[in-house]
Design a protein around this motif. Structure first.
Motif, PDB file in Angstrom:
ATOM      1  N   PRO A 106       0.814  -1.221   0.000  1.00 55.06           N
ATOM      2  CA  PRO A 106       0.000   0.000   0.000  1.00 55.06           C
ATOM      3  C   PRO A 106       0.847   1.270   0.000  1.00 55.06           C
ATOM      4  O   PRO A 106       0.484   2.262  -0.635  1.00 55.06           O
ATOM      5  CB  PRO A 106      -0.807  -0.100   1.300  1.00 55.06           C
ATOM      6  N   TYR A 109       2.263   1.725  -3.447  1.00 58.88           N
ATOM      7  CA  TYR A 109       1.156   2.069  -4.335  1.00 58.88           C
ATOM      8  C   TYR A 109       0.789   3.543  -4.164  1.00 58.88           C
ATOM      9  O   TYR A 109       0.601   4.271  -5.142  1.00 58.88           O
ATOM     10  CB  TYR A 109      -0.034   1.170  -3.988  1.00 58.88           C
ATOM     11  N   GLY A 110       0.722   3.992  -2.917  1.00 54.96           N
ATOM     12  CA  GLY A 110       0.452   5.399  -2.651  1.00 54.96           C
ATOM     13  C   GLY A 110       1.527   6.291  -3.250  1.00 54.96           C
ATOM     14  O   GLY A 110       1.229   7.332  -3.844  1.00 54.96           O
ATOM     15  N   ARG A 113       1.246   6.854  -6.948  1.00 54.45           N
ATOM     16  CA  ARG A 113       0.125   7.689  -7.381  1.00 54.45           C
ATOM     17  C   ARG A 113       0.307   9.156  -7.018  1.00 54.45           C
ATOM     18  O   ARG A 113      -0.557   9.984  -7.311  1.00 54.45           O
ATOM     19  CB  ARG A 113      -1.169   7.155  -6.763  1.00 54.45           C
ATOM     20  N   TYR A 191       7.741  -0.014  -5.729  1.00 55.80           N
ATOM     21  CA  TYR A 191       7.494   1.321  -6.248  1.00 55.80           C
ATOM     22  C   TYR A 191       8.033   1.458  -7.674  1.00 55.80           C
ATOM     23  O   TYR A 191       7.379   2.037  -8.543  1.00 55.80           O
ATOM     24  CB  TYR A 191       8.131   2.365  -5.329  1.00 55.80           C
TER      25      TYR A 191
ATOM     26  N   LEU B   7      -4.916  10.187  -5.986  1.00 54.92           N
ATOM     27  CA  LEU B   7      -4.764   9.607  -4.659  1.00 54.92           C
ATOM     28  C   LEU B   7      -6.125   9.338  -4.025  1.00 54.92           C
ATOM     29  O   LEU B   7      -6.935  10.237  -3.885  1.00 54.92           O
ATOM     30  CB  LEU B   7      -3.983  10.570  -3.757  1.00 54.92           C
ATOM     31  N   SER B   8      -6.347   8.104  -3.612  1.00 61.33           N
ATOM     32  CA  SER B   8      -7.559   7.829  -2.859  1.00 61.33           C
ATOM     33  C   SER B   8      -7.261   8.074  -1.384  1.00 61.33           C
ATOM     34  O   SER B   8      -6.110   8.278  -0.991  1.00 61.33           O
ATOM     35  CB  SER B   8      -7.990   6.380  -3.071  1.00 61.33           C
ATOM     36  N   ASN B  11      -4.793   5.597  -0.153  1.00 54.61           N
ATOM     37  CA  ASN B  11      -3.400   5.896  -0.518  1.00 54.61           C
ATOM     38  C   ASN B  11      -2.784   6.878   0.476  1.00 54.61           C
ATOM     39  O   ASN B  11      -1.669   6.680   0.956  1.00 54.61           O
ATOM     40  CB  ASN B  11      -3.331   6.514  -1.914  1.00 54.61           C
ATOM     41  N   SER B  14      -2.169   5.225   3.896  1.00 58.39           N
ATOM     42  CA  SER B  14      -1.047   4.282   3.958  1.00 58.39           C
ATOM     43  C   SER B  14       0.288   5.013   3.863  1.00 58.39           C
ATOM     44  O   SER B  14       1.259   4.622   4.505  1.00 58.39           O
ATOM     45  CB  SER B  14      -1.166   3.201   2.878  1.00 58.39           C
ATOM     46  N   LEU B  15       0.340   6.079   3.076  1.00 59.53           N
ATOM     47  CA  LEU B  15       1.577   6.866   2.999  1.00 59.53           C
ATOM     48  C   LEU B  15       1.892   7.503   4.345  1.00 59.53           C
ATOM     49  O   LEU B  15       3.027   7.437   4.830  1.00 59.53           O
ATOM     50  CB  LEU B  15       1.446   7.956   1.939  1.00 59.53           C
TER      51      LEU B  15
END
Lengths: 303, 270
Positions: A106, A109-110, A113, A191, B7-8, B11, B14-15
């Motif tokens: 996650p 993935y973040g 994006r 990543y 970005l949801s 996202n 989690s970041l």
């Protein structure tokens, strides 16, 4: 003539010094490990025999070969202590790698994006802890997890627990330590593949009516498999032989193989058994190591 | 903001959690190094007491000095050898034993340190070498040159080869073309490689424990033997100093890769 060809010869000469160095200090030492793993323990300095003496002539060499024994390996396979240590190492490595994938994916993935400029910042932020000392990061967790440490203080203050929880010397602490130390190794390859992925693919799947979880499971995840493979190998292999983290954070009633090797070597001074343990560990890791080497070579050389 | 539209909420969460997980423990460690109280858990106000204690601890100072010398020497040799290896692999086409060569360079990156440490020690014992500064330095060089090779090789791979070709078309000898065209272009990666080798060496406990001799402990060996006995505020202070040193190194390395990214692709992620 192309530059490739002209460059080829001097570039080959460049290989000589590092080649000799690696043969001498990486390859040859394995020969010594193998040799000593086949010899007898002795109370001497260095603590093993037979001592291989090339100057003593042919008969001495023959005698030395005759004295080689596989007793140490027999000990490794017959003594439960070692069998359990290998099993535990594999179980810990599999569990920790799965946790790392679950937590790292996650985050990667973040990152992928984020807008391009922010991606670079996020990447630096993930790499920086990798540069700071490994030992110090484990020590930081001892601070937090000890009996009257910060975690217990917070839990007590929030009334989540009635009395301090024992964190140190448990498998939980060890897994926290492993995940914490190896997280950058999992995030970075993930990543790298996720960032290269074409966003249009996910959008197309969404436009065609796939719900988000299906887009992820049928499009994103399969395309990121090379990164998953690299991340898993990069974490799994060293974790199997990990010493510092289980030594400082886990309990001492069940040991990993890195710990038994350390113990045999430094505490019991049994170099032959330690060497045999190293050889077996190497054999266990041979397949993942070969896979990793191929992956790394393809990534760096076939551009 | 449109640029963040991909970005949801998941996202972002989690970041944020991921970065907090990576940084909070280090932050807590640094803050507690300035704690006046002897108890690590009780906050007794800001103080530099533990730093004074560290500078008065001659064994720790000696170990730090040993570590710095080993790290500087091994990083320098490793950078030299690693760069040569990277050039050979990315420009040398096929040569005999190339597969073995790349295998020997990539394996140490993931090889469990107990194996590397033990095997080098057995070599040093067989050679009857006196264990101390040089044995640790050689061991660290062997490990870190592989990291340097990967960093430099990844930079060489992303380099535009037509520059080298142009230099040679204009009559440059290959070695000269390398020195005056390629080398300046990969210099930032070489600097980053040195920094990485330096920090890895400064950090290593396992390999150093195997290859050092009596009376020449490195800083991680000293820290480890203290940590085994429990948490001590002095260790927080030493750790903070090491983190500060490494932070300086990272800033220099990232400035170097800034330089390189303004000339093309950025250096390797490591």
């Amino acid at each position: 003539m192309s530059a490739r060809r002209i460059f080829a010869r001097p570039a080959r000469f460049a290989a000589i010094a590092p080649y000799v160095w690696m043969v001498l200090f990486f390859l040859v030492p394995f020969g010594f490990v193998l040799k000593i793993s086949l010899s007898q323990t002795a109370i001497a300095q260095p603590p093993y025999e037979p001592v291989f003496d090339l100057t003593a002539g042919w008969t001495a060499i023959r005698a030395a070969f005759a004295a080689l024994s596989i007793d140490n390996f027999r000990l490794l396979t017959s003594d439960d202590l070692y069998v359990f240590a290998y099993l535990r190492s594999l179980i810990v490595a599999v569990t920790a790698t799965a946790l790392l994938l679950l937590i790292g994916y996650p985050i990667a993935y973040g990152m992928a994006r984020l807008p391009k400029r922010w991606q670079a910042v996020a990447m630096v932020l993930v790499i920086v802890p990798f540069w700071t000392s490994f030992l110090i990061r484990i020590y930081a967790w001892i601070n937090i997890l000890q009996h009257d440490g910060l975690l217990n203080q917070i839990l007590l203050a929030l009334n989540l627990v009635g009395e301090p929880v024992v964190w140190l010397s448990t498998d939980t602490a060890m897994y926290i330590g492993i995940v914490y130390s190896y997280l950058p190794f999992m995030i970075l390859p993930l990543y790298a593949t996720l960032a290269k992925m074409e966003p249009a693919l996910e959008e197309a799947a969404g436009d065609l009516g796939a719900p988000p979880w299906q887009v992820f499971w049928l499009v994103t995840f399969p395309l990121s498999l090379p990164g998953v493979g690299a991340g898993v190998l990069l974490c799994f292999i060293p974790i199997v032989g990990e010493f510092v983290i289980p030594d400082l954070l886990a309990g001492s009633n069940s040991l990993m193989i890195g710990q038994t090797l350390w113990l045999e070597f430094f505490t019991n001074k049994d170099w032959p058994v330690a060497s045999s343990a190293a050889i077996v560990l190497l054999v266990v890791l041979l397949l993942p190591l070969l896979l990793y080497e191929r992956l790394q070579r393809r990534q760096l050389e076939e551009r | 903001m449109r640029q963040f539209s991909r970005l949801s909420r998941f996202n972002v969460a989690s970041l944020a959690l991921g970065l907090a997980f990576l940084y909070l423990p280090i932050l807590i460690l640094v803050i507690y190094s300035f704690n006046a109280s002897r108890l690590v858990t009780v906050w007794g106000g800001w103080s530099l007491r533990w730093y004074h204690e560290f500078f008065a601890d001659s064994a720790m100072i000696e170990a730090s000095w040993m570590s710095l010398r080993v790290a500087t020497t091994s990083a320098t040799i490793a950078t030299l050898l690693g760069t040569l290896a990277a050039v050979a692999l990315s420009r040398g086409e096929r040569f005999r034993g190339r597969t073995l060569f790349s295998g020997m360079l990539y394996a140490p990156l993931v090889m469990p340190e107990v194996i590397t440490g033990l095997s080098l020690l057995l070599l040093f014992v067989a050679l009857n070498a006196e264990r101390g500064f040089w044995t640790v330095t050689i061991a660290h060089t062997t490990l870190t040159m592989c990291f340097v090779a990967v960093v430099v090789q990844s930079r060489l791979g992303s380099l535009d080869r037509s520059l080298e070709e142009a230099a040679m078309d204009l009559g440059c000898a290959p070695v000269r073309a390398f020195l005056s065209v390629t080398l300046p272009l990969i210099a930032p990666a070489i600097v980053a490689g040195w920094m990485l080798a330096f920090t890895l060496s400064l950090d290593d406990l396992v390999i150093a424990s195997f290859t050092t001799g009596p009376g020449s402990a490195t800083l991680p060996i000293r820290i480890y033997s203290e940590v085994r006995l429990g948490v001590k505020p002095e260790i927080n202070a030493i750790s903070t100093l090491v983190i500060a040193l490494i932070a300086v190194v990272i800033v220099i390395a990232s400035l170097a890769s800034k330089l390189s990214s303004s000339q093309g692709e950025s250096a390797a992620p490591l």
